[in-house]
Design a protein around this motif. Structure first.
Motif, PDB file in Angstrom:
ATOM      1  N   UNK A   1      10.796  -0.413 -12.033  1.00  0.00           N
ATOM      2  CA  UNK A   1      10.796   0.206 -13.365  1.00  0.00           C
ATOM      3  C   UNK A   1       9.395   0.197 -13.989  1.00  0.00           C
ATOM      4  N   UNK A   2       8.685  -0.895 -13.773  1.00  0.00           N
ATOM      5  CA  UNK A   2       7.359  -1.001 -14.405  1.00  0.00           C
ATOM      6  C   UNK A   2       6.322  -0.071 -13.779  1.00  0.00           C
ATOM      7  N   UNK A   3       6.672   0.571 -12.647  1.00  0.00           N
ATOM      8  CA  UNK A   3       5.708   1.478 -12.011  1.00  0.00           C
ATOM      9  C   UNK A   3       5.757   2.895 -12.587  1.00  0.00           C
ATOM     10  N   UNK A   4       6.758   3.209 -13.447  1.00  0.00           N
ATOM     11  CA  UNK A   4       6.864   4.567 -13.995  1.00  0.00           C
ATOM     12  C   UNK A   4       5.571   4.903 -14.736  1.00  0.00           C
ATOM     13  N   UNK A   5       5.007   6.055 -14.386  1.00  0.00           N
ATOM     14  CA  UNK A   5       3.758   6.499 -15.012  1.00  0.00           C
ATOM     15  C   UNK A   5       2.514   6.017 -14.273  1.00  0.00           C
ATOM     16  N   UNK A   6       2.683   5.071 -13.375  1.00  0.00           N
ATOM     17  CA  UNK A   6       1.550   4.520 -12.619  1.00  0.00           C
ATOM     18  C   UNK A   6       1.266   5.397 -11.388  1.00  0.00           C
ATOM     19  N   UNK A   7       0.027   5.370 -10.907  1.00  0.00           N
ATOM     20  CA  UNK A   7      -0.300   6.123  -9.689  1.00  0.00           C
ATOM     21  C   UNK A   7       0.568   5.641  -8.532  1.00  0.00           C
ATOM     22  N   UNK A   8       1.022   6.602  -7.722  1.00  0.00           N
ATOM     23  CA  UNK A   8       1.853   6.215  -6.574  1.00  0.00           C
ATOM     24  C   UNK A   8       1.070   5.325  -5.612  1.00  0.00           C
ATOM     25  N   UNK A   9      -0.196   5.691  -5.363  1.00  0.00           N
ATOM     26  CA  UNK A   9      -0.953   4.905  -4.372  1.00  0.00           C
ATOM     27  C   UNK A   9      -1.105   3.453  -4.820  1.00  0.00           C
ATOM     28  N   UNK A  10      -1.345   3.237  -6.129  1.00  0.00           N
ATOM     29  CA  UNK A  10      -1.565   1.864  -6.603  1.00  0.00           C
ATOM     30  C   UNK A  10      -0.274   1.048  -6.578  1.00  0.00           C
ATOM     31  N   UNK A  11       0.838   1.697  -6.988  1.00  0.00           N
ATOM     32  CA  UNK A  11       2.097   0.946  -7.004  1.00  0.00           C
ATOM     33  C   UNK A  11       2.577   0.655  -5.582  1.00  0.00           C
ATOM     34  N   UNK A  12       2.385   1.639  -4.695  1.00  0.00           N
ATOM     35  CA  UNK A  12       2.781   1.407  -3.302  1.00  0.00           C
ATOM     36  C   UNK A  12       1.909   0.305  -2.683  1.00  0.00           C
ATOM     37  N   UNK A  13       0.620   0.342  -2.985  1.00  0.00           N
ATOM     38  CA  UNK A  13      -0.267  -0.712  -2.469  1.00  0.00           C
ATOM     39  C   UNK A  13       0.216  -2.096  -2.933  1.00  0.00           C
ATOM     40  N   UNK A  14       0.614  -2.179  -4.212  1.00  0.00           N
ATOM     41  CA  UNK A  14       1.084  -3.473  -4.740  1.00  0.00           C
ATOM     42  C   UNK A  14       2.291  -3.972  -3.931  1.00  0.00           C
ATOM     43  N   UNK A  15       3.208  -3.048  -3.598  1.00  0.00           N
ATOM     44  CA  UNK A  15       4.394  -3.453  -2.829  1.00  0.00           C
ATOM     45  C   UNK A  15       4.025  -3.837  -1.400  1.00  0.00           C
ATOM     46  N   UNK A  16       3.068  -3.096  -0.812  1.00  0.00           N
ATOM     47  CA  UNK A  16       2.662  -3.405   0.568  1.00  0.00           C
ATOM     48  C   UNK A  16       2.036  -4.798   0.629  1.00  0.00           C
ATOM     49  N   UNK A  17       1.269  -5.140  -0.404  1.00  0.00           N
ATOM     50  CA  UNK A  17       0.632  -6.460  -0.412  1.00  0.00           C
ATOM     51  C   UNK A  17       1.652  -7.569  -0.661  1.00  0.00           C
ATOM     52  N   UNK A  18       2.771  -7.216  -1.259  1.00  0.00           N
ATOM     53  CA  UNK A  18       3.845  -8.222  -1.400  1.00  0.00           C
ATOM     54  C   UNK A  18       4.493  -8.500  -0.051  1.00  0.00           C
ATOM     55  N   UNK A  19       4.493  -7.484   0.811  1.00  0.00           N
ATOM     56  CA  UNK A  19       5.032  -7.698   2.171  1.00  0.00           C
ATOM     57  C   UNK A  19       4.027  -8.507   2.991  1.00  0.00           C
ATOM     58  N   UNK A  20       2.754  -8.109   2.919  1.00  0.00           N
ATOM     59  CA  UNK A  20       1.718  -8.818   3.678  1.00  0.00           C
ATOM     60  C   UNK A  20       0.430  -8.852   2.845  1.00  0.00           C
ATOM     61  N   UNK A  21       0.173  -9.988   2.247  1.00  0.00           N
ATOM     62  CA  UNK A  21      -0.989 -10.091   1.346  1.00  0.00           C
ATOM     63  C   UNK A  21      -2.314  -9.967   2.093  1.00  0.00           C
ATOM     64  N   UNK A  22      -2.273 -10.095   3.430  1.00  0.00           N
ATOM     65  CA  UNK A  22      -3.510  -9.944   4.207  1.00  0.00           C
ATOM     66  C   UNK A  22      -3.770  -8.506   4.629  1.00  0.00           C
ATOM     67  N   UNK A  23      -2.841  -7.608   4.333  1.00  0.00           N
ATOM     68  CA  UNK A  23      -3.020  -6.214   4.779  1.00  0.00           C
ATOM     69  C   UNK A  23      -4.226  -5.593   4.066  1.00  0.00           C
ATOM     70  N   UNK A  24      -4.914  -4.731   4.814  1.00  0.00           N
ATOM     71  CA  UNK A  24      -6.071  -4.019   4.264  1.00  0.00           C
ATOM     72  C   UNK A  24      -5.576  -2.623   3.866  1.00  0.00           C
ATOM     73  N   UNK A  25      -5.328  -2.436   2.565  1.00  0.00           N
ATOM     74  CA  UNK A  25      -4.757  -1.174   2.081  1.00  0.00           C
ATOM     75  C   UNK A  25      -5.780  -0.485   1.178  1.00  0.00           C
ATOM     76  N   UNK A  26      -6.177   0.711   1.552  1.00  0.00           N
ATOM     77  CA  UNK A  26      -7.133   1.465   0.729  1.00  0.00           C
ATOM     78  C   UNK A  26      -6.438   2.685   0.129  1.00  0.00           C
TER      79      UNK A  26
END
Ligand code: ZN
Length: 372
Positions: free
Chosen positions: A178-203
């Motif tokens: 819910x808190x991602x509404x209005x946020x850039x898709x790339x930034x919110x998706x990156x946040x979720x990917x880092x929750x899966x693996x905080x060591x992932x290199x996501x650009x």
């Protein structure tokens, strides 16, 4: 087989004795079955391979306790290994740390059934972890693909999208919060990917795909490219990306943009092996040549086409299975790639198109090494 190696029955096989004379082997991942005629000594050998004893210890027990000479024990163990029934016990080694082996142990076990030993399973896992994958489009399908690839261990991801999250994404995007509404898709998706693996290199690349947008520089950095970008429209983005990928011989997957056909499987494109996007376009031009569109009777209408998270999950999961098979070399995809298919939920049918690689295709018809 090294004398110091510790051997075990593979985690992915189940074995049973039938009438004390046949060893029934069930390969759980590939659903294969094999049976072997066995004698008492062979049963004793299987009982001795316990995941703790070395080859030297097993050979010694077989000789002293059961009177089986070392050459015979060695031959049987080779046969068991060739048939992917036993494997060496993996410990921390150069390719992957113990922590990472524990994290991906189930995948490694799965890979090893197809590839042979668990060491080969680790090598396959390492290929995923070393790959750089660009995902164009971070919507329902692209977002789900990104999440599944990071879960599988892909550590280097580039996300490309200009959009922002909307309330209606709640029922389609697995990474929606819910808190991602209005946020850039790339930034919110990156946040979720880092929750899966905080060591992932996501650009993140927040750009529109315009004719003048230089994606070639980005694509050249990748080992694999995924396109799910449906703006301005999927046909345009797929054509632009596939042309560049074929030129640089980069494998790619065209997925998403499925408003018109909600559970398409998409397609893996291996340059100069499978049909490319241009081959698909030529196919549709040919099969639709007699189709004359009628004027639509309604001038303006609301066109938010329906969809379920389950549909985008189907498409993204199908795509991920193909991508993982290709990158790990689990299956020779050059020989067993699939043409795009469409899954229909109301009758659970999956129908594949009949598209062939076009030898006259201006993009992939002639292998560049054949050019004079
Ligand atoms: Zn082509």
């Amino acid at each position: 087989m090294n004398e110091k190696t510790v051997m075990k029955i593979k985690d992915s096989v189940d074995i049973f004795l039938s009438n004390e004379r046949y060893l029934m082997v069930y390969y759980m991942n590939s659903r294969q079955r094999k049976s072997f005629r066995v004698n008492a000594e062979m049963v004793h050998l299987l009982e001795t391979i316990d995941g703790e004893k070395t080859v030297a210890e097993i050979t010694s027990i077989m000789a002293e306790k059961w009177g089986v000479d070392s050459e015979c024990t060695s031959q049987i163990m080779d046969m068991l290994q060739e048939n992917r029934i036993i494997t060496e016990v993996i410990a921390q080694q150069d390719m992957l740390s113990e922590k990472l082996i524990k994290r991906y142990v189930r995948q490694i076990n799965y890979f090893s059934e197809f590839l042979g030993s668990e060491l080969e399973g680790i090598a396959a896992q390492k290929k995923l972890m070393d790959s750089t994958i660009i995902i164009f489009g971070c919507g329902a399908v692209g977002g789900n693909i990104a999440m599944q690839l990071v879960m599988a261990g892909v550590c280097h991801i580039i996300l490309f999208d200009y959009g922002r999250n909307e309330p209606c994404d709640a029922s389609r995007h697995m990474y929606f919060r819910k808190q991602y509404i209005g946020m850039n898709k790339v930034d919110s998706l990156k946040a979720e990917l880092l929750r899966i693996d905080s060591d992932a290199d996501v650009r993140c690349v927040m750009e529109w795909m315009k004719p003048e947008t230089d994606v070639e520089t980005l694509i050249k950095r990748a080992d694999f490219v995924v396109n799910t970008l449906d703006e301005p429209y999927i046909g345009y983005t797929a054509s632009k990306i596939s042309r560049i990928c074929v030129k640089h011989r980069i494998p790619h997957y065209i997925a998403g943009g499925f408003d018109a056909h909600l559970a398409s499987t998409g397609e893996l494109i291996i340059p100069y092996v499978t049909p490319c996007v241009e081959c698909y376009t030529t196919h549709f031009r040919e099969v639709l040549k007699d189709w004359k569109p009628k004027k639509h009777p309604v001038e303006s209408r609301y066109t938010e086409i329906g969809g379920l998270a389950s549909m985008s999950l189907f498409s993204s999961s199908y795509a991920c299975i193909e991508i993982i098979k290709y990158i790990t070399g689990l299956v020779q995809m050059e020989d067993s790639y699939k043409i795009r298919g469409e899954f229909l939920f109301h009758d659970m049918s999956l129908t594949y198109l009949n598209v062939k690689k076009n030898s006259e295709c201006p993009i992939c018809g002639r292998c560049e090494k054949d050019e004079p």
